[in-house]
Design an enzyme around this catalytic site. Sequence first.
Site, PDB file in Angstrom:
ATOM      1  CD  GLU A   1      -3.170   0.816   2.114  1.00 15.76           C
ATOM      2  OE1 GLU A   1      -4.263   0.348   1.756  1.00 15.76           O
ATOM      3  OE2 GLU A   1      -2.923   1.140   3.295  1.00 15.76           O
TER       4      GLU A   1
ATOM      5  CG  HIS B   1       6.292 -29.321   4.875  1.00 16.01           C
ATOM      6  ND1 HIS B   1       6.761 -30.585   4.590  1.00 16.01           N
ATOM      7  CD2 HIS B   1       6.999 -28.899   5.957  1.00 16.01           C
ATOM      8  CE1 HIS B   1       7.695 -30.918   5.471  1.00 16.01           C
ATOM      9  NE2 HIS B   1       7.858 -29.912   6.307  1.00 16.01           N
TER      10      HIS B   1
ATOM     11  CE  LYS C   1     -11.860   2.864   0.996  1.00 12.36           C
ATOM     12  NZ  LYS C   1     -11.316   3.923   1.890  1.00 12.36           N
TER      13      LYS C   1
END
Length: 547
Positions: free
Chosen positions: A353, A384, A512
């Site tokens: 960000e 793994h 938004k």
Amino acid sequence: MSELTELPAWQALWDHFAEAKHLHMRDLFAADPGRAERYSLEVGGLFLDYSKNRITDATLLGLMELAREAGLPARIKAMFKGEKINRTENRAVLHVALRNRTNSPIRVDGEDVMPKVNSVLERMGKFAHAVRSGDWLGFTNQPITDIVNIGIGGSDLGPLMVCSALKPFGHPRLNMHFVSNVDGAQLKETLKKVHPETTLFVVESKTFTTQETLTNALTAREWFLSHARDEGAVAKHFVAVSTNQKAVAEFGIDPANMFEFWNWVGGRYSLWSAIGLPIMLYLGEENFTELLNGAHIMDQHFMNAPFEQNMPVLLAMIGVWYINYYGGGSHVIAPYDQYLHRLPAFIQQLDMESNGKQVTLSGQPVDFETAPIIWGETGINGQHAFFQLLHQGTHISPIDLIASLGNRASLPGHHEILLANVFAQAEAFMRGKTADEVRAELAEQGLSGEEMEALVPHKVFGGNRPTNTLLMSRLDPRNLGSLIALYEHKIFVQGVIWHINSFDQWGVELGKQLAKTIHAELTGKLEQAEHDSSTRRLIQLYRKANG
């Protein structure tokens, strides 16, 4: 050509890269017995080994020259002095003031911010003591047992990561819960675990208008009132971290229980502020202060250490080396400590960000790569899962291996196995395994001829994969504070090199805005807005599925 790519040091590093790209770390270690000692340093309780990188003295010399030519010394001073280095929002960037343990004046627009910082910390401390001691009682006169933090982004990731990391230091009576997702499931499952009589909700929103946070907070309030049946009881069970006193009061929270922070505190850098209230509630004022102390140690080191022995600068510039010269588009955070399982997500927001930008400070498109994709998982689980790609894949992804030398929370015998894996992975990434070594190994297993040769290429490890090994003396509040500040400053340095603004986040706004319109369509408040055919069809599918 941009300001950066025209710098002499930038060009000189390309000339150096033409030769350096052929070097193998295995050969560098063989030629220099003192490499590990020279390419490591210690700050407070943090030890960094950066010797397993594709670097030489000439590389470091060139990178430090690039830092100076890019104006890093002046930019560091500007940030610590409170200059408005966040140009697009005309704001100072002063998370460092929040942990300024010397209490020396730091001014914004001529005003020393330290009295306000200290005042809020004092109020936080008194409130935390009241809750932790059992003096703060709910509407049925019972002490608080559960704290639900409602926030999103920096109001969630930072407090969640720290509370998880320092769980052994938490109050034994208090259970911490964090709600950020607006899907409803997270809040629903959290409310199943808590009781209204003994739950405190901390609502964290600078403007107190953030849709996701307010939606969750209002739902929590409805749930609470369905049991308490008294509006006046809200004040005993809800507190706010915000700057909007009017909206907080309208919600039903006593303004005396609103904890303030300021526009010079960015969300992803805010855990040191009142946003850290859940941390102080859980860990106590003394441990929160130690968190600040650790960050301050790193701040002082960053400000004062020469670049060649400066931990944030070294990590940042080595990162630039891979991102801009090798084309390494990702960076892995691998903490070998289950308590740090939320650290990769926290660093992901902090880095991506901040530096995920496409234009320079002057508004010109960049002609170089900026922030890498940050990803990761606890180290043992990663081994793994995705370490296969890191060892034998085609990508260059530098890896930060993070562990603590001492671990009071570990069970007998476990910590040694853990650290053996940390050190082994760092060595394996650097050395690899040659074809001749594979043949010798297979011969010992009784293989030969075509059968052996068919297996050899599959078992060869090229090595030369870069890692940084970061070791804490132990995972405690002070060392965690230093570790977080280390990454904050590393990211700042890279932003300076790339001439970008690391402290705005305009990229989150478009989604938004569109979501508001689409929400109105999904709820029937708006019939049809203008969309592309794909988006229209998705909206139609929702309407069809929901009658």
